[in-house]
Enzyme design. Structure first.
Site, PDB file in Angstrom:
ATOM      1  CG  ASP A 112      -6.636  10.467  -0.021  1.00  0.00           C
ATOM      2  OD1 ASP A 112      -5.417  10.422   0.176  1.00  0.00           O
ATOM      3  OD2 ASP A 112      -7.212   9.818  -0.910  1.00  0.00           O
ATOM      4  CG  ASP A 130      -8.009   5.404  -2.132  1.00  0.00           C
ATOM      5  OD1 ASP A 130      -7.831   6.393  -1.421  1.00  0.00           O
ATOM      6  OD2 ASP A 130      -7.289   5.128  -3.100  1.00  0.00           O
TER       7      ASP A 130
HETATM    8  C1  LIG Z   1      -6.761   1.416  -2.186  1.00  0.00           C
HETATM    9  C2  LIG Z   1      -5.434   1.218  -2.850  1.00  0.00           C
HETATM   10  C3  LIG Z   1      -4.580   2.438  -2.722  1.00  0.00           C
HETATM   11  C4  LIG Z   1      -4.558   3.231  -4.036  1.00  0.00           C
HETATM   12  O1  LIG Z   1      -3.947   2.417  -5.057  1.00  0.00           O
HETATM   13  C5  LIG Z   1      -3.891   2.913  -6.329  1.00  0.00           C
HETATM   14  O2  LIG Z   1      -4.192   4.034  -6.654  1.00  0.00           O
HETATM   15  C6  LIG Z   1      -3.402   1.909  -7.342  1.00  0.00           C
HETATM   16  C7  LIG Z   1      -4.322   1.803  -8.521  1.00  0.00           C
HETATM   17  C8  LIG Z   1      -2.043   2.258  -7.833  1.00  0.00           C
HETATM   18  C9  LIG Z   1      -0.960   2.104  -6.779  1.00  0.00           C
HETATM   19  C10 LIG Z   1       0.207   2.976  -7.172  1.00  0.00           C
HETATM   20  C11 LIG Z   1      -0.502   0.673  -6.704  1.00  0.00           C
HETATM   21  C12 LIG Z   1      -1.189  -0.076  -5.644  1.00  0.00           C
HETATM   22  C13 LIG Z   1      -0.346  -0.153  -4.422  1.00  0.00           C
HETATM   23  C14 LIG Z   1      -0.859  -1.246  -3.544  1.00  0.00           C
HETATM   24  C15 LIG Z   1      -1.423  -0.715  -2.345  1.00  0.00           C
HETATM   25  O3  LIG Z   1      -1.417   0.474  -2.115  1.00  0.00           O
HETATM   26  C16 LIG Z   1      -2.029  -1.729  -1.454  1.00  0.00           C
HETATM   27  C17 LIG Z   1      -3.159  -1.146  -0.687  1.00  0.00           C
HETATM   28  C18 LIG Z   1      -4.054  -2.172  -0.187  1.00  0.00           C
HETATM   29  C19 LIG Z   1      -5.416  -1.609  -0.019  1.00  0.00           C
HETATM   30  C20 LIG Z   1      -6.439  -2.671  -0.384  1.00  0.00           C
HETATM   31  C21 LIG Z   1      -7.090  -2.427  -1.690  1.00  0.00           C
HETATM   32  C22 LIG Z   1      -5.654  -1.139   1.356  1.00  0.00           C
HETATM   33  C23 LIG Z   1      -6.375   0.017   1.647  1.00  0.00           C
HETATM   34  C24 LIG Z   1      -5.753   1.264   1.852  1.00  0.00           C
HETATM   35  C25 LIG Z   1      -6.448   2.434   1.896  1.00  0.00           C
HETATM   36  C26 LIG Z   1      -7.840   2.616   1.336  1.00  0.00           C
HETATM   37  O4  LIG Z   1      -8.813   2.004   2.133  1.00  0.00           O
HETATM   38  C27 LIG Z   1     -10.089   2.036   1.531  1.00  0.00           C
HETATM   39  C28 LIG Z   1      -5.795   3.647   2.363  1.00  0.00           C
HETATM   40  C29 LIG Z   1      -5.678   4.644   1.264  1.00  0.00           C
HETATM   41  C30 LIG Z   1      -5.037   5.934   1.729  1.00  0.00           C
HETATM   42  O5  LIG Z   1      -3.687   5.703   2.140  1.00  0.00           O
HETATM   43  C31 LIG Z   1      -5.051   6.984   0.620  1.00  0.00           C
HETATM   44  O6  LIG Z   1      -4.366   8.165   1.055  1.00  0.00           O
HETATM   45  C32 LIG Z   1      -4.385   6.459  -0.635  1.00  0.00           C
HETATM   46  C33 LIG Z   1      -4.450   7.446  -1.781  1.00  0.00           C
HETATM   47  O7  LIG Z   1      -5.795   7.818  -2.021  1.00  0.00           O
HETATM   48  C34 LIG Z   1      -3.838   6.830  -3.045  1.00  0.00           C
HETATM   49  N1  LIG Z   1      -4.478   5.549  -3.364  1.00  0.00           N
HETATM   50  C35 LIG Z   1      -3.769   4.490  -3.809  1.00  0.00           C
HETATM   51  O8  LIG Z   1      -2.555   4.497  -4.009  1.00  0.00           O
END
Ligand SMILES: CCC[C@@H]1OC(=O)[C@@H](C)C[C@H](C)CCCCC(=O)CCC[C@@H](CC)/C=C/C=C(\COC)CC[C@@H](O)[C@@H](O)C[C@H](O)CNC1=O
Length: 157
Positions: A112, A130
């Site tokens: 990130d 994300d």
């Molecule tokens: C964006 C989904 C997160 C992403 O899900 C993914 O990969 C999916 C495809 C697979 C996951 C295992 C399953 C989804 C879990 C659901 C979830 O998590 C609900 C979240 C809501 C979301 C609305 C969509 C808010 C927003 C957050 C953030 C981003 O705001 C833009 C903060 C990101 C930072 O914490 C960063 O460190 C995260 C890191 O990059 C890993 N990313 C993930 O796990």
């Protein structure tokens, strides 16, 4: 249809390229201020999901992501043809899921770097994948709202 998959491929390439740049040119934890007090590029790693939940649960993440990708491709084939909003949203969601999946597979954590401070709240650092997921979620909501309105409109006539 194919052009929506090429949108996904484009986003995935951009995601993986930016992550590669961060890993290659920045030390872990290094931060470059872009706009003082609002936006920095910070080299960060997250072994979990959003807000660092479920740290290190890679098997769970692989399972969830494979299911998410399967569902998205199925919806792309069925609903993607109906509305370009839906197809675009699904393409963005697909790109985001795959982008982070590649990190989880090869790095066992997600890279990130977008670091925003919004109203004094240091928002969790995130990446292109994300953003693509986030925009995809918003677009799905808008697309379903628009499609709902269209259905109501046609049934009224
Ligand atoms: C964006 C989904 C997160 C992403 O899900 C993914 O990969 C999916 C495809 C697979 C996951 C295992 C399953 C989804 C879990 C659901 C979830 O998590 C609900 C979240 C809501 C979301 C609305 C969509 C808010 C927003 C957050 C953030 C981003 O705001 C833009 C903060 C990101 C930072 O914490 C960063 O460190 C995260 C890191 O990059 C890993 N990313 C993930 O796990």
């Amino acid at each position: 249809m194919i052009r929506f998959y090429s949108l996904s491929v484009l986003v995935i390439i951009l995601d993986q390229w930016t992550k590669w740049l961060v890993v290659k040119n920045m030390t872990y934890g290094e931060s470059i201020t872009i706009i003082e007090g609002f936006f920095s590029l910070t080299s960060h790693r997250n072994p979990g999901a959003a807000w660092g939940i479920l740290q290190g649960q890679m098997t769970f993440f692989y399972l969830i992501t494979v299911i998410v990708i399967g569902v998205l491709i199925y919806y792309m084939q069925t609903y993607g043809k109906q509305s370009r909003y839906t197809a675009t949203a699904l393409a963005l969601l697909l790109a985001g899921a795959i982008g982070n999946f590649i990190d989880r597979l090869f790095r066992k954590e997600v890279v990130d770097f977008f670091d925003f401070i919004i109203f004094n709240y240091d928002y969790p650092i995130f990446n292109i994948a994300d953003s693509s997921l986030f925009i995809g979620v918003i677009l799905v909501l808008i697309a379903s709202f628009i499609d709902e309105r269209k259905k109501k409109g046609s049934s009224m006539q």
